[in-house]
Design a protein around this motif. Structure first.
Motif, PDB file in Angstrom:
ATOM      1  N   THR A  50     -68.835  33.240 -30.390  1.00  0.00           N
ATOM      2  CA  THR A  50     -69.339  32.820 -32.212  1.00  0.00           C
ATOM      3  C   THR A  50     -70.753  31.529 -31.645  1.00  0.00           C
ATOM      4  O   THR A  50     -70.963  30.232 -31.220  1.00  0.00           O
ATOM      5  CB  THR A  50     -68.490  32.198 -32.892  1.00  0.00           C
ATOM      6  N   GLY A  51     -71.431  31.536 -32.606  1.00  0.00           N
ATOM      7  CA  GLY A  51     -73.327  31.192 -32.287  1.00  0.00           C
ATOM      8  C   GLY A  51     -74.091  30.970 -31.256  1.00  0.00           C
ATOM      9  O   GLY A  51     -75.154  30.654 -31.197  1.00  0.00           O
ATOM     10  N   LYS A  52     -73.574  32.378 -30.029  1.00  0.00           N
ATOM     11  CA  LYS A  52     -74.608  32.806 -28.796  1.00  0.00           C
ATOM     12  C   LYS A  52     -74.891  33.565 -29.381  1.00  0.00           C
ATOM     13  O   LYS A  52     -73.771  34.715 -29.406  1.00  0.00           O
ATOM     14  CB  LYS A  52     -73.498  32.516 -28.298  1.00  0.00           C
ATOM     15  N   PRO A  53     -75.839  34.279 -28.372  1.00  0.00           N
ATOM     16  CA  PRO A  53     -76.195  35.213 -27.792  1.00  0.00           C
ATOM     17  C   PRO A  53     -75.445  35.941 -27.686  1.00  0.00           C
ATOM     18  O   PRO A  53     -74.745  35.560 -26.313  1.00  0.00           O
ATOM     19  CB  PRO A  53     -77.720  35.453 -27.092  1.00  0.00           C
ATOM     20  N   ILE A  54     -74.457  37.880 -27.714  1.00  0.00           N
ATOM     21  CA  ILE A  54     -73.548  38.370 -27.016  1.00  0.00           C
ATOM     22  C   ILE A  54     -74.734  39.505 -26.598  1.00  0.00           C
ATOM     23  O   ILE A  54     -75.284  40.435 -27.055  1.00  0.00           O
ATOM     24  CB  ILE A  54     -72.848  38.607 -27.511  1.00  0.00           C
ATOM     25  N   VAL A 109     -66.345  49.801 -30.847  1.00  0.00           N
ATOM     26  CA  VAL A 109     -66.507  48.205 -30.386  1.00  0.00           C
ATOM     27  C   VAL A 109     -68.013  47.361 -30.752  1.00  0.00           C
ATOM     28  O   VAL A 109     -67.557  46.419 -31.275  1.00  0.00           O
ATOM     29  CB  VAL A 109     -66.924  47.521 -28.299  1.00  0.00           C
ATOM     30  N   ILE A 110     -68.808  47.972 -30.627  1.00  0.00           N
ATOM     31  CA  ILE A 110     -70.296  48.042 -31.991  1.00  0.00           C
ATOM     32  C   ILE A 110     -69.657  46.952 -32.960  1.00  0.00           C
ATOM     33  O   ILE A 110     -70.016  46.325 -33.918  1.00  0.00           O
ATOM     34  CB  ILE A 110     -71.263  48.838 -31.667  1.00  0.00           C
ATOM     35  N   GLU A 111     -68.935  47.805 -33.716  1.00  0.00           N
ATOM     36  CA  GLU A 111     -68.766  48.259 -35.248  1.00  0.00           C
ATOM     37  C   GLU A 111     -67.807  46.215 -35.381  1.00  0.00           C
ATOM     38  O   GLU A 111     -68.361  46.120 -35.983  1.00  0.00           O
ATOM     39  CB  GLU A 111     -67.168  48.487 -36.077  1.00  0.00           C
ATOM     40  N   VAL A 112     -67.144  45.823 -34.274  1.00  0.00           N
ATOM     41  CA  VAL A 112     -66.581  44.505 -34.643  1.00  0.00           C
ATOM     42  C   VAL A 112     -67.743  43.871 -34.847  1.00  0.00           C
ATOM     43  O   VAL A 112     -67.093  42.489 -35.436  1.00  0.00           O
ATOM     44  CB  VAL A 112     -65.954  44.319 -33.220  1.00  0.00           C
ATOM     45  N   PHE A 113     -69.153  43.183 -34.127  1.00  0.00           N
ATOM     46  CA  PHE A 113     -70.033  43.252 -34.198  1.00  0.00           C
ATOM     47  C   PHE A 113     -70.696  43.418 -35.082  1.00  0.00           C
ATOM     48  O   PHE A 113     -71.836  42.084 -35.705  1.00  0.00           O
ATOM     49  CB  PHE A 113     -70.526  42.656 -32.794  1.00  0.00           C
ATOM     50  N   LEU A 165     -73.983  35.149 -23.629  1.00  0.00           N
ATOM     51  CA  LEU A 165     -72.935  35.870 -22.732  1.00  0.00           C
ATOM     52  C   LEU A 165     -73.156  36.977 -22.755  1.00  0.00           C
ATOM     53  O   LEU A 165     -73.696  38.034 -23.190  1.00  0.00           O
ATOM     54  CB  LEU A 165     -71.443  35.229 -23.321  1.00  0.00           C
ATOM     55  N   ILE A 166     -73.027  37.492 -21.409  1.00  0.00           N
ATOM     56  CA  ILE A 166     -72.748  38.982 -21.446  1.00  0.00           C
ATOM     57  C   ILE A 166     -71.414  39.924 -20.813  1.00  0.00           C
ATOM     58  O   ILE A 166     -71.264  38.748 -19.538  1.00  0.00           O
ATOM     59  CB  ILE A 166     -73.860  39.132 -19.638  1.00  0.00           C
ATOM     60  N   VAL A 167     -71.405  40.741 -21.022  1.00  0.00           N
ATOM     61  CA  VAL A 167     -70.033  41.838 -20.599  1.00  0.00           C
ATOM     62  C   VAL A 167     -70.988  43.030 -19.894  1.00  0.00           C
ATOM     63  O   VAL A 167     -71.739  43.731 -20.578  1.00  0.00           O
ATOM     64  CB  VAL A 167     -69.434  41.759 -21.744  1.00  0.00           C
ATOM     65  N   GLU A 186     -78.807  39.252 -32.416  1.00  0.00           N
ATOM     66  CA  GLU A 186     -77.575  38.628 -32.337  1.00  0.00           C
ATOM     67  C   GLU A 186     -76.190  38.904 -31.362  1.00  0.00           C
ATOM     68  O   GLU A 186     -75.579  38.141 -30.633  1.00  0.00           O
ATOM     69  CB  GLU A 186     -76.490  37.668 -33.479  1.00  0.00           C
ATOM     70  N   PHE A 187     -76.239  40.480 -31.566  1.00  0.00           N
ATOM     71  CA  PHE A 187     -75.702  40.694 -31.023  1.00  0.00           C
ATOM     72  C   PHE A 187     -76.859  41.809 -30.183  1.00  0.00           C
ATOM     73  O   PHE A 187     -76.674  42.944 -31.173  1.00  0.00           O
ATOM     74  CB  PHE A 187     -74.642  41.909 -30.884  1.00  0.00           C
TER      75      PHE A 187
END
Ligand SMILES: [Zn+2]
Length: 276
Positions: free
Chosen positions: A245-249, A269-273, A210-212, A95-96
């Protein structure tokens, strides 16, 4: 969220000089999360498919020029990780995902490249996603340098939204027809950066993936012209988590050279996900 991290020791050993020293400290700072079973680590591999996507994304002359530098292989390996993460995300196996890299990608255009970039990892992953039927892709670039290479390759693809936060003057644009936006926020601190993020994410964007492009050179202790704190990056990640929410990140590492910043910001940052 089901989280994958893409990492290869070559990113630290053979990566671009300015960028490589932050790679290992950034990865080692994730050991707690890895041991707790919250992150799965994947090792990218260069395959025939990586080579084919490279040819679809860049002019042959550029590829030959990069082959004459010491960075061809590490740049291709970086792109392989981003492509492989995008595949797993699109298939719902993750998912992330967060991809470490040995060089950056967003200044690599179709037939030119500069600024620690060689191959456009994100553009290559976009081409792979399109063959998997993922057409509506949103790219948010928060590296404080302009994502000119990404725009050079993808600007005309109207199903791709490109929002590019940067501190490069004369790169301000809002091309609604092609969904390309350059947001000039030179010297941004947490408050101005997060306000610009809010302002640009509030409309009802039509996307499925979504790509960041994640440069921590925008940290106050790193070399870019934003002055963000670790807390600011974490707040940004929280906004992204809610927004998508609900989309691949997919987060793809970009600029940044300070090992301490990497060791702080990347796990923050990773902890958030990973934590639902
Ligand atoms: Zn940068």
């Amino acid at each position: 969220m089901k989280t994958g991290v893409y990492y290869h020791p070559d990113f630290a050993d053979k990566g671009y000089t300015t960028l490589k020293h932050r790679v290992k400290p950034g990865f080692e700072a994730l050991q707690g999360l890895i041991k707790a079973g919250k992150i799965e680590v994947f090792t990218p591999v260069i395959t025939q498919q990586t080579e084919e996507l490279l040819k679809q994304t860049h002019h042959n002359d550029l590829i030959n020029r990069v082959k004459a530098t010491p960075y061809h292989e590490v740049a291709l390996l970086s792109a392989a990780g981003v492509i492989q993460a995008a595949e797993k995300l699109s298939q719902g196996e993750l998912e992330f995902a967060f991809c470490f890299v040995g060089s950056a990608g967003h200044h690599a255009g179709y037939n030119y490249t500069w600024g620690f970039c060689y191959y456009n990892d994100v553009a290559m992953a976009v081409k792979r996603l399109q063959t998997l039927g993922v057409e509506k892709i949103m790219i948010i670039d928060i590296d404080p340098h302009s994502g000119d290479g990404t725009r050079d390759i993808l600007a005309n693809e109207t199903s791709i939204i490109h929002i590019n936060f940067h501190a490069d003057e004369e790169y301000n644009y809002a091309d609604h027809k092609r969904q390309n936006y350059g947001i000039f926020i030179d010297g941004a601190d947490d408050r101005t950066f997060l306000a610009a993020v809010d302002e640009n994410l509030e409309q009802n964007w039509d996307y499925e993936f979504l790509i960041v492009i994640f440069g921590h050179d925008g940290h106050g202790q790193d070399y870019g012209d934003f002055y963000l704190s670790t807390r600011g990056y974490q707040d940004f990640a929280k906004k992204i988590k809610t927004f998508a929410t609900g989309k691949p990140i997919l987060f793809v590492l970009s600029g940044g050279s300070n090992p301490q910043v990497a060791a702080e910001v990347i796990p923050a940052v990773i902890e958030v996900f990973v934590n639902d």
